[in-house]
Enzyme design. Sequence first.
Site, short mmCIF file in Angstrom:
data_model
loop_
_atom_site.label_atom_id
_atom_site.label_comp_id
_atom_site.label_asym_id
_atom_site.label_seq_id
_atom_site.Cartn_x
_atom_site.Cartn_y
_atom_site.Cartn_z
N GLY A 207 -10.61 -10.10 23.61
CA GLY A 207 -11.72 -9.26 24.05
C GLY A 207 -11.90 -8.08 23.12
CE LYS B 65 -3.84 -0.65 33.12
NZ LYS B 65 -2.56 -1.28 33.28
CB CYS C 70 1.10 2.92 26.56
SG CYS C 70 1.25 3.94 28.03
#
Length: 456
Positions: free
Chosen positions: A278, A345, A285
Amino acid sequence: MTHRRDKQRTKIAVFGAGYVGLTTAVLLACAGYKVSLVETNDERLSVLKSGKSFFYEEGIDNLLAEGIKNKSIELTNRADEGMRDAGVLFSCVGTPDKPDGSTNLQYVFDVAKSAAKQAISGAVFVQKSTVPVGTGDKIEKIFSESGNKLKYVSNPEFLREGTAIIDSLWPDRVVVGGNDSTATEKILDIYRTIDSQRDDLAKRAGLAPRTNVISRSIKTGLNSAELIKVTSNAFLALKISFANSIAKLADQANADISEVMDAVGADSRIARSFLNAGRGYGGGCFPKDVSGLISSAEEYGVDMPLLVAATDINDSMPRYIAKKLEGALGTLKNKNVTVLGLAFKAGTSDARKSPGVAIANIIAAAGGVVVAYDPYALKEAKKDIVRGVSLEFSLEKAVVGAEAIIVATDWPEFLEYNLSVLAKSMSGSLFIDAVNAFDPDMVRRAGMQYLGVGRR
Ligand code: UGA
């Protein structure tokens, strides 16, 4: 019984109320320990004192409010107060990256130095912040020079944002590394106490317990424990960049990356997770830990070409998505484009190094008229958004009049949205699925043109 006695005895200080520190503090407090959480940012501290986290993380507010109510958690901006009578200290402060990619350890050393001065002698200092290998050795030196008999344990954190509580209650592994086995045992005992209450703690957080997880405790040397953390993140980042490089080939070769990775990941030696292609990885992180590992390896005279390649591939992905858009529309200039998803996310309000933000900025810089929407991350994304991108506060409004839509985060709100309604709101019909989360046929049936990353 051992656990109960240990709880009564041990006061724990936690430094830093970020994802790791706040999660650790609320779980310890709700498991029966007396916890002092030290956060030096006053704005954040006052939000926490109201019983709310300053970032979105499912379940955390319930435990924080409970800890405040029953007085098992005390919130302070003073390190000396936090350390008073504390037999265990968890260091969970931020380790941001410097412009050259190396890790800024200022906060880590600040906490260690104040512990050397103010902590009770013989307390256990637990490092949960992600630090380059060799940091523990330096801190042990500070402790021994100070004359304080503090014991140092490296206990890297593996929780993910969005599932922080559940990951902490059902970890795949707890890693503790150190030179003093009484100290490492003491820390493992704290984890056993939490473990013995995990179903109940999940319930009190309002979360469903996880099943079928076998948690392992792993004792290692100090430097190995430090290296385990960054190596785990770097390997996951490698997997994602590897999947993205194959996705680019699949785009050219008329193959489908999801079909490819489903079958490749069915090999138990490889495994399917973190092979989703994607728009690339983001967050606080992976980008930082990969560059930190490259730079700390350099200091030891070791090259990390694989990780340099992983970073390059990752950096190329937002532009790759923008190129797809340009290819389909002919130009980006004056095109109305809606970007859905600015969190790095789903499940978090964190927009650090977010691919969705990068995609929106690239399109705006090329003359596109960009509208962006996210259910939780608008506030955090705002500071990184360039002029030319306007933020919208509802999904319905954000898609009106769009010639193209790009989905950059797989939020359930986007996945569950009625695609026919979406198609009717748009002025064009291009749908770019930058997270490969939609069924291409369903998008086409709703009357839109589907483009994924490496998908047929
Ligand atoms: C990551 C690790 O997964 C945790 O184990 C670790 O504790 C944490 O870093 C940390 O060092 O504190 P996190 O950054 O919260 O956790 O998020 P992940 O779920 O790992 O996702 C990272 C990025 O990779 C996201 O942008 C995600 O969209 C992307 N990703 C993930 C992909 O592009 N493809 C995948 O297959 C999986």
